[in-house]
Design an enzyme around this catalytic site. Structure first.
Site, PDB file in Angstrom:
ATOM      1  N   TYR A 237      -2.346   0.212  10.534  1.00 17.58           N
ATOM      2  CA  TYR A 237      -2.330  -0.317   9.171  1.00 17.58           C
ATOM      3  C   TYR A 237      -0.969  -0.045   8.519  1.00 17.58           C
ATOM      4  CZ  TYR A 237      -3.679  -0.966   4.257  1.00 17.58           C
ATOM      5  OH  TYR A 237      -3.749  -1.378   2.946  1.00 17.58           O
TER       6      TYR A 237
ATOM      7  N   SER B 250       0.856  -1.181   0.000  1.00 18.16           N
ATOM      8  CA  SER B 250       0.000   0.000   0.000  1.00 18.16           C
ATOM      9  C   SER B 250       0.891   1.228   0.000  1.00 18.16           C
ATOM     10  CB  SER B 250      -0.877   0.002   1.258  1.00 18.16           C
ATOM     11  OG  SER B 250      -1.464   1.265   1.476  1.00 18.16           O
TER      12      SER B 250
END
Length: 232
Positions: free
Chosen positions: A147, A134
């Site tokens: 995250y 990501s």
């Protein structure tokens, strides 16, 4: 007679994972699709006729070895595609250990354990391990700490694995998509209190195109880090 490529895929039920699975299935490759439970496995088999499933809960990586010991693993794995992920946005002052553990388990520890369990089969095929990371794996923003930490860790896992397995002919790629239209993105917008318009973000099919490019690349080259950003 050409040997069919075998791909193990997590996250094949939606978003980027589903797009990748559809592409590989359409061209006749063999799929082994990870499923959290028997119900999800049944849904995946209905969607991808001829595929096989591998059942185990990524949220409980300690039990993956036991779960897989009761199932038939493929003899070789041409590509192991780690695409599943979870996100839970909160400021550090509100994040509980449970939320930290859940994101670290699914996004980092489970991919590490899945890689460990299937590495002999990947080596046998001189195969490819690909991690869908990501943009948060390269930089962290407010509310994204857990995250982003899991994805920073995933980058470290990929970088170490690449050096360790280079001599065995195993290729390792990290793909860093920007915001992609998916159920996860809808959840992120909900947590941010924002309206969600999938047209604003990357189509999962576009990310799938970059993943197939990486795994289809001739053996004389290796894609290491690949960032994909929304176009103008």
């Amino acid at each position: 007679m050409a040997v069919m490529a075998i791909h193990v895929i997590t996250g094949a039920s939606s978003g980027i994972g589903a797009a990748v699975a559809r592409r590989l299935h359409a061209r006749g490759d063999e799929l082994v699709l990870h499923a959290r439970d028997a119900g999800r496995a049944k849904e995946l088999l209905a969607e991808f006729p001829g595929a096989r499933t591998l059942v185990g809960d990524l949220a409980d990586p300690d039990k993956l070895s036991w779960a897989f010991s009761h199932q038939t693993l493929p003899d070789r794995v041409d590509s192991l595609l780690h695409i599943a992920g979870v996100v839970d946005l909160h400021p550090v002052g509100e994040l509980t250990p449970k939320s930290w553990r859940h994101q670290l388990n699914v996004n980092l520890i489970a991919p590490a354990e899945l890689t460990r369990l299937l590495l002999p089969q990947v080596r046998a095929a001189r195969g490819h391990v690909l991690f869908v990371n990501s943009g948060a794996g390269l930089r962290a923003s407010a509310d994204w700490s857990a995250y982003a930490a899991s994805k920073h860790g995933l980058k470290a896992l990929a970088d170490s694995l690449r050096q360790e397995e280079h001599g065995a002919g195993v290729r390792v790629t990290s793909v860093y998509p920007g915001r992609t239209a998916s159920p996860m993105q809808a959840k992120v917008h909900q947590q941010e209190g924002q309206e969600y318009d999938p047209e604003q973000w990357i189509d999962p099919e576009s990310v799938a195109t970059t993943i197939l490019m990486a795994i289809d690349l001739p053996r004389d080259a290796e894609v290491i880090d690949l960032s994909v950003r929304p176009g103008s």
